[in-house]
Write a protein that holds these residues in place. Sequence first.
Motif, PDB file in Angstrom:
ATOM      1  N   SER A  31       0.827  -1.194   0.000  1.00  0.00           N
ATOM      2  CA  SER A  31       0.000   0.000   0.000  1.00  0.00           C
ATOM      3  C   SER A  31       0.872   1.258   0.000  1.00  0.00           C
ATOM      4  O   SER A  31       2.085   1.190  -0.209  1.00  0.00           O
ATOM      5  CB  SER A  31      -0.946  -0.007   1.202  1.00  0.00           C
ATOM      6  N   MET A  32       0.243   2.406   0.246  1.00  0.00           N
ATOM      7  CA  MET A  32       0.966   3.675   0.203  1.00  0.00           C
ATOM      8  C   MET A  32       0.267   4.688   1.105  1.00  0.00           C
ATOM      9  O   MET A  32      -0.912   4.531   1.425  1.00  0.00           O
ATOM     10  CB  MET A  32       1.018   4.221  -1.229  1.00  0.00           C
ATOM     11  N   PRO A  33       0.972   5.744   1.515  1.00  0.00           N
ATOM     12  CA  PRO A  33       0.322   6.804   2.292  1.00  0.00           C
ATOM     13  C   PRO A  33      -0.677   7.586   1.438  1.00  0.00           C
ATOM     14  O   PRO A  33      -0.561   7.626   0.198  1.00  0.00           O
ATOM     15  CB  PRO A  33       1.485   7.713   2.722  1.00  0.00           C
ATOM     16  N   LEU A  34      -1.638   8.191   2.071  1.00  0.00           N
ATOM     17  CA  LEU A  34      -2.636   9.008   1.389  1.00  0.00           C
ATOM     18  C   LEU A  34      -1.974  10.094   0.538  1.00  0.00           C
ATOM     19  O   LEU A  34      -2.379  10.343  -0.610  1.00  0.00           O
ATOM     20  CB  LEU A  34      -3.566   9.635   2.424  1.00  0.00           C
ATOM     21  N   ALA A  35      -0.948  10.722   1.071  1.00  0.00           N
ATOM     22  CA  ALA A  35      -0.285  11.810   0.350  1.00  0.00           C
ATOM     23  C   ALA A  35       0.314  11.333  -0.964  1.00  0.00           C
ATOM     24  O   ALA A  35       0.315  12.071  -1.959  1.00  0.00           O
ATOM     25  CB  ALA A  35       0.801  12.432   1.230  1.00  0.00           C
ATOM     26  N   GLU A  36       0.815  10.103  -0.983  1.00  0.00           N
ATOM     27  CA  GLU A  36       1.419   9.574  -2.209  1.00  0.00           C
ATOM     28  C   GLU A  36       0.374   9.347  -3.288  1.00  0.00           C
ATOM     29  O   GLU A  36       0.627   9.596  -4.473  1.00  0.00           O
ATOM     30  CB  GLU A  36       2.152   8.271  -1.888  1.00  0.00           C
ATOM     31  N   LEU A  37      -0.790   8.882  -2.889  1.00  0.00           N
ATOM     32  CA  LEU A  37      -1.870   8.702  -3.860  1.00  0.00           C
ATOM     33  C   LEU A  37      -2.324  10.044  -4.415  1.00  0.00           C
ATOM     34  O   LEU A  37      -2.485  10.208  -5.635  1.00  0.00           O
ATOM     35  CB  LEU A  37      -3.041   7.966  -3.206  1.00  0.00           C
ATOM     36  N   LEU A  38      -2.521  11.027  -3.556  1.00  0.00           N
ATOM     37  CA  LEU A  38      -2.967  12.348  -3.998  1.00  0.00           C
ATOM     38  C   LEU A  38      -1.934  13.024  -4.894  1.00  0.00           C
ATOM     39  O   LEU A  38      -2.291  13.810  -5.782  1.00  0.00           O
ATOM     40  CB  LEU A  38      -3.265  13.225  -2.785  1.00  0.00           C
ATOM     41  N   ALA A  39      -0.657  12.710  -4.697  1.00  0.00           N
ATOM     42  CA  ALA A  39       0.411  13.320  -5.490  1.00  0.00           C
ATOM     43  C   ALA A  39       0.435  12.825  -6.926  1.00  0.00           C
ATOM     44  O   ALA A  39       1.121  13.404  -7.771  1.00  0.00           O
ATOM     45  CB  ALA A  39       1.761  13.058  -4.828  1.00  0.00           C
ATOM     46  N   LEU A  40      -0.337  11.778  -7.227  1.00  0.00           N
ATOM     47  CA  LEU A  40      -0.369  11.256  -8.592  1.00  0.00           C
ATOM     48  C   LEU A  40      -1.037  12.222  -9.566  1.00  0.00           C
ATOM     49  O   LEU A  40      -0.845  12.115 -10.780  1.00  0.00           O
ATOM     50  CB  LEU A  40      -1.123   9.917  -8.628  1.00  0.00           C
ATOM     51  N   GLU A  41      -1.812  13.177  -9.025  1.00  0.00           N
ATOM     52  CA  GLU A  41      -2.638  14.014  -9.893  1.00  0.00           C
ATOM     53  C   GLU A  41      -2.607  15.472  -9.422  1.00  0.00           C
ATOM     54  O   GLU A  41      -2.992  15.757  -8.289  1.00  0.00           O
ATOM     55  CB  GLU A  41      -4.072  13.474  -9.852  1.00  0.00           C
TER      56      GLU A  41
ATOM     57  N   GLY B 250      -3.626  18.967  -8.324  1.00  0.00           N
ATOM     58  CA  GLY B 250      -4.892  19.501  -7.838  1.00  0.00           C
ATOM     59  C   GLY B 250      -5.759  18.509  -7.102  1.00  0.00           C
ATOM     60  O   GLY B 250      -6.826  18.872  -6.591  1.00  0.00           O
ATOM     61  N   ALA B 251      -5.302  17.243  -7.002  1.00  0.00           N
ATOM     62  CA  ALA B 251      -6.133  16.210  -6.385  1.00  0.00           C
ATOM     63  C   ALA B 251      -6.352  16.478  -4.906  1.00  0.00           C
ATOM     64  O   ALA B 251      -7.464  16.289  -4.389  1.00  0.00           O
ATOM     65  CB  ALA B 251      -5.492  14.839  -6.586  1.00  0.00           C
ATOM     66  N   GLU B 252      -5.317  16.940  -4.220  1.00  0.00           N
ATOM     67  CA  GLU B 252      -5.449  17.161  -2.787  1.00  0.00           C
ATOM     68  C   GLU B 252      -6.471  18.263  -2.486  1.00  0.00           C
ATOM     69  O   GLU B 252      -7.322  18.115  -1.608  1.00  0.00           O
ATOM     70  CB  GLU B 252      -4.103  17.534  -2.167  1.00  0.00           C
ATOM     71  N   GLU B 253      -6.426  19.343  -3.254  1.00  0.00           N
ATOM     72  CA  GLU B 253      -7.362  20.444  -3.036  1.00  0.00           C
ATOM     73  C   GLU B 253      -8.798  19.987  -3.298  1.00  0.00           C
ATOM     74  O   GLU B 253      -9.718  20.300  -2.539  1.00  0.00           O
ATOM     75  CB  GLU B 253      -6.994  21.621  -3.941  1.00  0.00           C
ATOM     76  N   ARG B 254      -9.000  19.241  -4.395  1.00  0.00           N
ATOM     77  CA  ARG B 254     -10.341  18.747  -4.704  1.00  0.00           C
ATOM     78  C   ARG B 254     -10.829  17.776  -3.633  1.00  0.00           C
ATOM     79  O   ARG B 254     -11.997  17.804  -3.229  1.00  0.00           O
ATOM     80  CB  ARG B 254     -10.356  18.073  -6.079  1.00  0.00           C
ATOM     81  N   PHE B 255      -9.925  16.926  -3.176  1.00  0.00           N
ATOM     82  CA  PHE B 255     -10.303  15.943  -2.157  1.00  0.00           C
ATOM     83  C   PHE B 255     -10.722  16.629  -0.854  1.00  0.00           C
ATOM     84  O   PHE B 255     -11.728  16.265  -0.240  1.00  0.00           O
ATOM     85  CB  PHE B 255      -9.139  14.985  -1.901  1.00  0.00           C
ATOM     86  N   MET B 256      -9.976  17.648  -0.462  1.00  0.00           N
ATOM     87  CA  MET B 256     -10.291  18.352   0.780  1.00  0.00           C
ATOM     88  C   MET B 256     -11.590  19.138   0.685  1.00  0.00           C
ATOM     89  O   MET B 256     -12.190  19.491   1.701  1.00  0.00           O
ATOM     90  CB  MET B 256      -9.133  19.286   1.156  1.00  0.00           C
ATOM     91  N   GLY B 257     -12.049  19.370  -0.524  1.00  0.00           N
ATOM     92  CA  GLY B 257     -13.327  20.062  -0.716  1.00  0.00           C
ATOM     93  C   GLY B 257     -14.502  19.124  -0.866  1.00  0.00           C
ATOM     94  O   GLY B 257     -15.627  19.562  -1.139  1.00  0.00           O
ATOM     95  N   SER B 258     -14.283  17.823  -0.683  1.00  0.00           N
ATOM     96  CA  SER B 258     -15.357  16.840  -0.851  1.00  0.00           C
ATOM     97  C   SER B 258     -16.473  17.064   0.168  1.00  0.00           C
ATOM     98  O   SER B 258     -16.218  17.342   1.341  1.00  0.00           O
ATOM     99  CB  SER B 258     -14.806  15.416  -0.672  1.00  0.00           C
ATOM    100  N   TRP B 259     -17.708  16.951  -0.288  1.00  0.00           N
ATOM    101  CA  TRP B 259     -18.876  17.112   0.565  1.00  0.00           C
ATOM    102  C   TRP B 259     -19.161  15.792   1.273  1.00  0.00           C
ATOM    103  O   TRP B 259     -19.309  14.745   0.629  1.00  0.00           O
ATOM    104  CB  TRP B 259     -20.078  17.529  -0.279  1.00  0.00           C
ATOM    105  N   LEU B 260     -19.236  15.805   2.608  1.00  0.00           N
ATOM    106  CA  LEU B 260     -19.342  14.580   3.380  1.00  0.00           C
ATOM    107  C   LEU B 260     -20.784  14.215   3.726  1.00  0.00           C
ATOM    108  O   LEU B 260     -21.111  13.864   4.860  1.00  0.00           O
ATOM    109  CB  LEU B 260     -18.494  14.696   4.654  1.00  0.00           C
ATOM    110  N   GLY B 261     -21.620  14.284   2.710  1.00  0.00           N
ATOM    111  CA  GLY B 261     -22.990  13.816   2.872  1.00  0.00           C
ATOM    112  C   GLY B 261     -23.134  12.422   2.291  1.00  0.00           C
ATOM    113  O   GLY B 261     -22.150  11.747   1.971  1.00  0.00           O
TER     114      GLY B 261
END
Length: 373
Positions: free
Chosen positions: A30-40, A42-53
Motif C-alpha cells: 500500500s501507500m500513504p494518502l499523500a502519495e496517492l494524492l500526489a499522482l494528480e 490539484g487532487a489534494e485540493e479537490r479531495f479536501m473540498g469533498s462534501w461529506l454527505g
Amino acid sequence: MKINDFKLELFFGEHEFSAPHLMCCSDCESMPLAELLALEPGAEERFMGSWLGYSESPGDPELLAEIAKTYKRVGEGGVLEFAGAQEAIFNFMNMALEKGDHMITMFPAYQSTYEICRAIGCEVSNWELVQTEGGWTIDAGELEKLIKPNTKVIAVCSPNNPTGYVLSAEQVNAIAGIAEKHDIMVFSDEVYRGLSESESESFADVYENAFSLNVMSKAYGLAGLRIGWLASQNKAFLGKMLNFKYYNSICGAVPSQKLAAIAVRHREELFARNRRIINSNLEHSDIFFEKHKGLFQYNRPMAGPIAFHRLNAGVSSKDFCEDLIRRKGVLLAYGSLFDKEGDYFRMGYGRKNFKTCLDLLEEYIAEGYGAAL
C-alpha cells in the motif's frame, strides 16, 4: 442466516497485526494518502473540498465512469459499487441463488465465495485445480461434467487466490460458451487483474450474463479504501442487486470513492509499481526454492501476488507454519485455512518486506525446521 466460521479471517484476526513479518498477504504494497494524492495535480485540493454527505447508492458517478473505462462492453449503468469485495460477493450470491440451487466453484477459492452459498442452502461442487510437476492446471472439459439441471452459477477466480493460476483466453471463452449453453451466470473474481503484462478479456466483456468482481485492495494495493465493484452487461440484474444493497451499505463512503477514482485513473502507474515489487520478489523466490526443491513443491504463480506451495517436510503445513511464527515471527497461511488437503501454504509476493521474511525462513530451515514439533 447461519454461516460457518471464516477460517482465513479468524487466522488473520489473531496474527495480522501482531506478527512482525507477514509473508502470506494477498494484497500488494500500500501507500500513504499523500502519495496517492500526489499522482494528480490539484487532487489534494479537490479531495479536501469533498462534501461529506450521502452519496449515490450505485456509486459516485465519477468513480463509476472511470471504472467503466476499464471494460469494453459494460458501458454506462454497468458498474455497481460496494463496500469492498465481501459485500459484492454476499449481495450477488443472495440475489443469484435460492435454497436448493447448485453452484460450481473453481477450487481452491476464497471461502466466502462458496460458504455463503452453503449458508443459503445451496449445493456446491468444486471444479478442482490440479497439482502437476510444473505447477497448477485445470481442465475446462471437467467443468461441463459438473453441471446439473439446477446449476445457477459458475464461480471462477483468475488470477486465482490462492494458487496464482491464470485462465487462458481459450479457457475464458470455453467457460463462457458452456455457461451460455446452459443459461448459467458466471461470477468472476478478477481482483488481481492488471498484474499480468498480457491478460485475457474480462468475463464481463466476453459474456453478457457474467459479473466481474474487482476491488481497490489487491492489484491496486489500497485495501484501506474498502471500495469494490461488480461490472456486467446484465444491467437488469445489477438493478436487483442495488435493491439488496439498500439493506447492506446503502451507499459508499465519499472520501474513499473520491480516492478510488484517482487510483483508477492512474491504474497503470499503480499496477506497474506493484508488478515491479512482485517480479523482484519472485527472483529471490526462484533462488530459494531451487535450493530447497526437496523440501517444497514450488508452484510459481503465473500472475498476481500469491502462490500456493506444497511442503514435503514430514510435518504438516499447519504445524510448520505455527512453529515458524513462534520461532521467527514469520506468518505463512497453511492450506487447511483454504479447505485444501495436502500440506500446502500460501505465500505472498506483493510486499516490500518479502526478502526479509525469506531470509528468516532460511534461518528457520537451517536451524532445523520442525525441531520443536
